[in-house]
Design a protein around this motif. Sequence first.
Motif, PDB file in Angstrom:
ATOM      1  N   HIS A  52       0.818  -1.219   0.000  1.00  0.00           N
ATOM      2  CA  HIS A  52       0.000   0.000   0.000  1.00  0.00           C
ATOM      3  C   HIS A  52       0.849   1.264   0.000  1.00  0.00           C
ATOM      4  O   HIS A  52       2.076   1.244   0.136  1.00  0.00           O
ATOM      5  N   HIS A 119       0.732   0.407  -4.806  1.00  0.00           N
ATOM      6  CA  HIS A 119       0.014   1.659  -5.024  1.00  0.00           C
ATOM      7  C   HIS A 119       0.811   2.799  -4.398  1.00  0.00           C
ATOM      8  O   HIS A 119       1.224   2.717  -3.239  1.00  0.00           O
ATOM      9  N   CYS A 145       0.350   1.098  -9.506  1.00  0.00           N
ATOM     10  CA  CYS A 145      -0.872   1.892  -9.489  1.00  0.00           C
ATOM     11  C   CYS A 145      -0.605   3.293  -8.945  1.00  0.00           C
ATOM     12  O   CYS A 145      -0.094   3.426  -7.828  1.00  0.00           O
ATOM     13  N   SER A 146      -0.920   4.309  -9.714  1.00  0.00           N
ATOM     14  CA  SER A 146      -0.916   5.692  -9.220  1.00  0.00           C
ATOM     15  C   SER A 146       0.373   6.026  -8.495  1.00  0.00           C
ATOM     16  O   SER A 146       0.384   6.358  -7.312  1.00  0.00           O
ATOM     17  N   THR A 147       1.480   5.975  -9.202  1.00  0.00           N
ATOM     18  CA  THR A 147       2.773   6.167  -8.564  1.00  0.00           C
ATOM     19  C   THR A 147       3.721   6.912  -9.491  1.00  0.00           C
ATOM     20  O   THR A 147       3.398   7.207 -10.639  1.00  0.00           O
TER      21      THR A 147
END
Length: 317
Positions: A52, A119, A145-147
């Motif tokens: 996470h 993420h 993801c989204s990084t």
Amino acid sequence: MSRSAPAPAPVADGRYTPPAPSRELTVVSADGARLHVEVHGPENAPPVVLSHGWTCSTAFWAAQIRDLAADHRVIAYDQRGHGRSPASSACTTRALADDLEAVLAETLAPGEKALIVGHSMGGMTIMAAATRPRFREHAAAVLLCSTGSSGLVEESRVVPMRAGRVRTWLTGRILGSRAPLGPVTPVAKSILKYATMGAGSAPHMVEACARIVHACPRGVRHAWAGVLAALDLDHGVRELHAPTAVVHGASDRLTPPVHARALVAALPKCVGLTELTGVGHMSPIEAPDLVTGRIRELVTTYVTEHGSTPAQLKEGA
């Protein structure tokens, strides 16, 4: 002296409620840091490891875990200082890589291949671990993801100003603030939604995110904000030789799409960019079915088709 208010609990019902794990264990990292790890699903199923992001916890992956645990072995862990993992004085990208390697060593059999998903800061963890032998041993494929790998504060659009030194300074001050976030109020949710989610995010999604983020201790939030502000993992991206897919929200203000495009250009084996219209930074919560679907596709292509030795329960795990 007044006591701080208790941290908000995750939502108590719905798909964003953290499911009960099949088992839990504590993994000790290279410097002695203790990490809370959860395993969900059948032990002989293809493994997926979830890492996470900043200010989050295993609860962030609740929707993915609920779906995937039916036929995958899902391994999720709390980054140091987050969730149920105690805080540590070592807040570095090297520590993040150490932690991921420790989790892989304790939850996967020697040579066993998994899809590794990160993420935000979890994606940066993967980049930091790209050259590590243990990571390369176990990574059949990767989903980012989204990084981003560098220039996070400079590129952030959280502050609605033209890019430049003033916006960068203000952004750094806001993201690195030591101020407590306080209770999850309507105003707090509005601020969080603006900064981290798409405008169309449903109220229950915002509620779930707010409860997770507000539960992160402010000292931990501040310490890791400093690491992210100075981040430079461009070399890690170039060394990430596992097949790697990228998922990004087109409305992401924290890590705008420029980061996704840079990753795609630099990755040695990029296997696709999925840009999610109307989605912000919290893509696994904002678009749970799309993110879970991409995970399933990658497992089918790179884990089950290439074979993966079922993990054996380790003594005392």
